[in-house]
Design a protein around this motif. Structure first.
Motif, mmCIF file in Angstrom:
data_model
loop_
_atom_site.group_PDB
_atom_site.id
_atom_site.type_symbol
_atom_site.label_atom_id
_atom_site.label_comp_id
_atom_site.label_asym_id
_atom_site.label_seq_id
_atom_site.Cartn_x
_atom_site.Cartn_y
_atom_site.Cartn_z
ATOM 1 N N LYS A 78 0.834 -1.207 0.000
ATOM 2 C CA LYS A 78 0.000 0.000 0.000
ATOM 3 C C LYS A 78 0.865 1.252 0.000
ATOM 4 C CE LYS A 78 -3.945 -2.097 2.328
ATOM 5 N NZ LYS A 78 -4.731 -2.169 3.578
ATOM 6 N N ALA A 79 1.880 1.285 0.862
ATOM 7 C CA ALA A 79 2.772 2.451 0.921
ATOM 8 C C ALA A 79 3.484 2.644 -0.418
ATOM 9 C CB ALA A 79 3.778 2.287 2.060
ATOM 10 N N PHE A 80 3.975 1.544 -0.978
ATOM 11 C CA PHE A 80 4.677 1.603 -2.266
ATOM 12 C C PHE A 80 3.771 2.205 -3.339
ATOM 13 C CE2 PHE A 80 5.788 0.006 -6.412
ATOM 14 C CZ PHE A 80 7.164 0.157 -6.456
ATOM 15 N N MET A 81 2.548 1.708 -3.421
ATOM 16 C CA MET A 81 1.640 2.160 -4.475
ATOM 17 C C MET A 81 1.279 3.632 -4.323
ATOM 18 S SD MET A 81 1.556 -0.327 -6.463
ATOM 19 C CE MET A 81 0.397 0.388 -7.618
ATOM 20 N N ILE A 82 1.095 4.099 -3.108
ATOM 21 C CA ILE A 82 0.776 5.514 -2.892
ATOM 22 C C ILE A 82 1.908 6.388 -3.420
ATOM 23 C CG2 ILE A 82 0.467 7.312 -1.143
ATOM 24 C CD1 ILE A 82 -0.967 5.103 0.563
#
Length: 132
Positions: free
Chosen positions: A70-74
């Protein structure tokens, strides 16, 4: 975990238009330098050692992977830079520190026990003082 969700929400609220390519490149270079990199690597090694001696489960590993993704995609969707990998690693480290109750050092104290904005200042400014 509430803190992890709060941090993810905070990532979503950043105005990424403020960061140009030169700034992001400078940021990445400075994160790879002492003192930030040295301290980050030390904490990561200690946490990895704890995983081997404590009951870090497959469920923990799966939850950590989901948070990191999730952090990566944001970050990837907003910057299209290598920064996404770094932030993903940071979120993995924070999650592991919570699961393993790791409380030894300034980096984790900064990430876990201060306001979210301070986390972002440290994450987007590697010159931020991480000393205990």
């Amino acid at each position: 975990m509430d803190l992890m969700n709060e941090l993810l929400n905070c990532l979503n609220s950043i105005d990424y238009d403020l960061f140009d390519e030169d700034y992001l490149n400078e940021l990445l270079d400075s994160r790879d330098s002492a003192p930030f990199d040295t301290e980050w690597c030390r904490v990561d090694e200690e946490i990895e050692a704890l995983k081997n001696t404590q009951s870090y489960t497959d469920e923990n590993e799966e939850a950590q992977g989901e948070i990191r993704e999730k952090a990566f995609m944001i970050i990837e969707e907003n910057t299209e830079s290598e920064l996404a990998e770094y932030v993903s690693d940071d979120f993995g480290l924070i999650y592991d520190s919570l699961v393993l109750n790791y409380k030894v050092n300034g980096l984790i104290r900064l990430l876990r026990h201060t306001k979210i904005k301070k986390f972002l200042v440290a994450n987007f400014n590697p010159d931020y003082d991480l000393s205990p």
